[in-house]
Design an enzyme around this catalytic site. Structure first.
Site, PDB file in Angstrom:
ATOM      1  N   ASN A 109       0.870  -1.177   0.000  1.00 19.20           N
ATOM      2  CA  ASN A 109       0.000   0.000   0.000  1.00 19.20           C
ATOM      3  C   ASN A 109       0.909   1.230   0.000  1.00 19.20           C
ATOM      4  O   ASN A 109       1.479   1.575   1.023  1.00 19.20           O
ATOM      5  CB  ASN A 109      -0.892  -0.041   1.254  1.00 19.20           C
ATOM      6  CG  ASN A 109      -1.692   1.236   1.443  1.00 19.20           C
ATOM      7  OD1 ASN A 109      -1.749   2.080   0.555  1.00 19.20           O
ATOM      8  ND2 ASN A 109      -2.305   1.368   2.610  1.00 19.20           N
ATOM      9  N   TRP A 110       1.034   1.849  -1.158  1.00 18.62           N
ATOM     10  CA  TRP A 110       1.972   2.974  -1.290  1.00 18.62           C
ATOM     11  C   TRP A 110       1.433   4.249  -0.655  1.00 18.62           C
ATOM     12  O   TRP A 110       2.134   5.246  -0.564  1.00 18.62           O
ATOM     13  CB  TRP A 110       2.300   3.233  -2.763  1.00 18.62           C
ATOM     14  CG  TRP A 110       3.025   2.130  -3.453  1.00 18.62           C
ATOM     15  CD1 TRP A 110       3.387   0.912  -2.931  1.00 18.62           C
ATOM     16  CD2 TRP A 110       3.503   2.130  -4.802  1.00 18.62           C
ATOM     17  NE1 TRP A 110       4.048   0.160  -3.872  1.00 18.62           N
ATOM     18  CE2 TRP A 110       4.132   0.883  -5.034  1.00 18.62           C
ATOM     19  CE3 TRP A 110       3.455   3.052  -5.847  1.00 18.62           C
ATOM     20  CZ2 TRP A 110       4.711   0.551  -6.260  1.00 18.62           C
ATOM     21  CZ3 TRP A 110       4.019   2.721  -7.073  1.00 18.62           C
ATOM     22  CH2 TRP A 110       4.650   1.479  -7.267  1.00 18.62           C
ATOM     23  N   LYS A 111       0.161   4.248  -0.286  1.00 16.50           N
ATOM     24  CA  LYS A 111      -0.480   5.428   0.317  1.00 16.50           C
ATOM     25  C   LYS A 111      -0.284   6.656  -0.583  1.00 16.50           C
ATOM     26  O   LYS A 111      -0.263   6.516  -1.805  1.00 16.50           O
ATOM     27  CB  LYS A 111       0.038   5.646   1.737  1.00 16.50           C
ATOM     28  CG  LYS A 111      -0.102   4.375   2.587  1.00 16.50           C
ATOM     29  CD  LYS A 111       0.051   4.585   4.053  1.00 16.50           C
ATOM     30  CE  LYS A 111      -0.127   3.256   4.766  1.00 16.50           C
ATOM     31  NZ  LYS A 111      -0.076   3.373   6.225  1.00 16.50           N
TER      32      LYS A 111
ATOM     33  N   HIS B  92      -9.565   1.036   4.754  1.00 13.87           N
ATOM     34  CA  HIS B  92      -8.302   1.221   5.472  1.00 13.87           C
ATOM     35  C   HIS B  92      -8.534   2.156   6.667  1.00 13.87           C
ATOM     36  O   HIS B  92      -9.328   3.090   6.576  1.00 13.87           O
ATOM     37  CB  HIS B  92      -7.252   1.812   4.528  1.00 13.87           C
ATOM     38  CG  HIS B  92      -5.888   1.820   5.138  1.00 13.87           C
ATOM     39  ND1 HIS B  92      -5.488   2.779   6.033  1.00 13.87           N
ATOM     40  CD2 HIS B  92      -4.850   0.949   5.010  1.00 13.87           C
ATOM     41  CE1 HIS B  92      -4.247   2.502   6.428  1.00 13.87           C
ATOM     42  NE2 HIS B  92      -3.837   1.395   5.813  1.00 13.87           N
TER      43      HIS B  92
ATOM     44  N   GLU C  94      -6.911   4.546   7.807  1.00 10.20           N
ATOM     45  CA  GLU C  94      -6.694   5.973   7.528  1.00 10.20           C
ATOM     46  C   GLU C  94      -7.923   6.581   6.850  1.00 10.20           C
ATOM     47  O   GLU C  94      -8.232   7.753   7.042  1.00 10.20           O
ATOM     48  CB  GLU C  94      -5.418   6.151   6.686  1.00 10.20           C
ATOM     49  CG  GLU C  94      -4.168   5.955   7.543  1.00 10.20           C
ATOM     50  CD  GLU C  94      -2.961   5.418   6.798  1.00 10.20           C
ATOM     51  OE1 GLU C  94      -2.938   5.464   5.565  1.00 10.20           O
ATOM     52  OE2 GLU C  94      -2.043   4.921   7.486  1.00 10.20           O
TER      53      GLU C  94
ATOM     54  N   GLU D 144      -5.503  -5.147  10.597  1.00  9.12           N
ATOM     55  CA  GLU D 144      -4.527  -4.076  10.785  1.00  9.12           C
ATOM     56  C   GLU D 144      -4.839  -3.322  12.073  1.00  9.12           C
ATOM     57  O   GLU D 144      -5.650  -2.373  12.063  1.00  9.12           O
ATOM     58  CB  GLU D 144      -4.574  -3.094   9.612  1.00  9.12           C
ATOM     59  CG  GLU D 144      -4.196  -3.705   8.287  1.00  9.12           C
ATOM     60  CD  GLU D 144      -3.604  -2.664   7.347  1.00  9.12           C
ATOM     61  OE1 GLU D 144      -2.487  -2.878   6.880  1.00  9.12           O
ATOM     62  OE2 GLU D 144      -4.255  -1.631   7.108  1.00  9.12           O
TER      63      GLU D 144
ATOM     64  N   GLY E 124       2.092   2.295  10.770  1.00 11.70           N
ATOM     65  CA  GLY E 124       2.995   3.433  10.624  1.00 11.70           C
ATOM     66  C   GLY E 124       3.700   3.831  11.906  1.00 11.70           C
ATOM     67  O   GLY E 124       4.300   4.900  11.982  1.00 11.70           O
TER      68      GLY E 124
ATOM     69  N   SER F  56       3.209  -2.026  10.357  1.00 18.09           N
ATOM     70  CA  SER F  56       4.657  -2.029  10.602  1.00 18.09           C
ATOM     71  C   SER F  56       5.331  -3.349  10.236  1.00 18.09           C
ATOM     72  O   SER F  56       6.289  -3.768  10.897  1.00 18.09           O
ATOM     73  CB  SER F  56       4.950  -1.643  12.055  1.00 18.09           C
ATOM     74  OG  SER F  56       4.521  -0.316  12.308  1.00 18.09           O
TER      75      SER F  56
ATOM     76  N   GLY G 233       2.768  -1.091   4.313  1.00 19.18           N
ATOM     77  CA  GLY G 233       2.785   0.325   3.970  1.00 19.18           C
ATOM     78  C   GLY G 233       4.208   0.797   3.727  1.00 19.18           C
ATOM     79  O   GLY G 233       4.777   0.625   2.648  1.00 19.18           O
ATOM     80  N   GLY G 234       4.817   1.380   4.754  1.00 23.68           N
ATOM     81  CA  GLY G 234       6.137   2.004   4.632  1.00 23.68           C
ATOM     82  C   GLY G 234       7.168   1.142   3.913  1.00 23.68           C
ATOM     83  O   GLY G 234       7.867   1.617   3.003  1.00 23.68           O
TER      84      GLY G 234
HETATM   85  P1  PGA Z   1       2.651   0.351   7.637  1.00 19.65           P
HETATM   86  O1  PGA Z   1       1.201   0.518   6.994  1.00 19.65           O
HETATM   87  O2  PGA Z   1       3.246  -0.917   7.097  1.00 19.65           O
HETATM   88  O3  PGA Z   1       3.414   1.575   7.219  1.00 19.65           O
HETATM   89  O4  PGA Z   1       2.455   0.271   9.121  1.00 19.65           O
HETATM   90  C1  PGA Z   1       0.382  -0.588   6.797  1.00 19.65           C
HETATM   91  C2  PGA Z   1      -0.932  -0.166   6.194  1.00 19.65           C
HETATM   92  O5  PGA Z   1      -1.383   0.936   6.487  1.00 19.65           O
HETATM   93  O6  PGA Z   1      -1.533  -0.892   5.383  1.00 19.65           O
END
Ligand code: PGA
Length: 259
Positions: free
Chosen positions: A9-11, A94, A96, A166, A172, A212, A233-234
């Site tokens: 997930n590149w956000k 998600h 977010e 999640e 994050g 994470s 994500g990251g």
């Molecule tokens: P993260 O994000 O790996 O940066 O914690 C995961 C996600 O939001 O899907």
């Protein structure tokens, strides 16, 4: 067997040039049959990513979707548009989106149904906040989110989706759930699915862990019997780190359907 699925997930990151460069790196390191590998760039990079992915087994997903196929909905992106650009997956609900953009269990359900209707594979995200975990409400929250999003689905529809557990406190933050915490939540989710749609459906649904995940902790998480992959994500913004997570999934024990 439940085939492992690792999705990036590149956000809200990467220009077109950066997206192409990252995909070039992933094509060198993540092109495998053993794991379903998916990248979810921002909407602006989907067409470029689709081009760059040509000739590889890495698949394309989006980070969100609207539920109508077209119409006067300024700013929205429809499921048919995602299919048209080459997406096969879409992240729905998600945390977010829930936290910053008012996504509710009801809108998650509408998006999920639209994704299924247009043959996209929805990756449905659920998870508790730290306050909810501390108050021993994790399973109540997961039940509410599952019921709200999936409650009306048929067995056939449930089997086609992917769930991502999640925990919000792990996203994050650099603080991942321990393998034991992830397994406990995943087993709970699978049992809930089985109670609702039968053991076979419960066994068939893949449940990713997200929060994470990185090159160092992926193996421990992916070795858990009910952890079928990761939503990253990251670490998905680095070809090296993402490839290490894909390798951990290749090396993890296969997730046999036991019943
Ligand atoms: P993260 O994000 O790996 O940066 O914690 C995961 C996600 O939001 O899907």
């Amino acid at each position: 067997m439940r085939k492992p699925i690792i999705a990036g997930n590149w956000k809200c990151h990467l220009t077109l040039q950066e997206a192409s460069a990252l995909i070039a790196g992933l094509k060198d390191s993540c092109d495998t049959d053993a794991v379903e590998v998916v990248v979810c760039p921002p909407f602006t990079a989907l067409a470029t990513a689709a081009q760059s992915l040509k000739g590889s087994r890495i698949r394309l997903g989006a980070q969100d979707v609207f539920w109508e196929p077209h119409g006067a909905f300024t700013g929205e992106i429809s499921p048919t548009m995602l299919v048209d650009v080459g997406c096969r997956y879409v992240v729905v609900g998600h945390s977010e989106r829930r936290t910053h953009f008012g996504e509710s269990d009801q809108s998650v359900q509408r998006k999920l149904l639209a994704a299924l209707k247009y043959a996209l594979v929805p990756i449905v995200c659920i998870g508790e906040t730290l306050a909810e975990r501390d108050a021993n409400l994790t399973f109540n929250v997961l039940t509410r989110q599952l019921e709200g999003a999936l409650g009306t689905l048929s067995t056939d529809e449930v089997r086609r989706l992917i769930l991502a557990y999640e925990p919000v406190w792990a996203i994050g933050t650099g603080r991942n759930a321990s393998p034991g915490q992830a397994q406990e939540a995943h087993a709970f989710i699978r049992k809930w699915l089985a109670t609702r749609w039968g053991l076979e459906a419960g066994d068939a649904v893949r449940i990713q862990y997200g929060g994470s995940v990185n090159a160092a902790n992926a193996a421990g998480l992916l070795q858990q019997p009910d952890v079928d992959g990761a939503l990253v994500g990251g670490a998905s913004l680095s070809a090296e780190a993402f490839a290490a997570i894909v390798r951990a999934a290749v090396e993890a024990p296969s997730k046999a359907i036991t019943r």
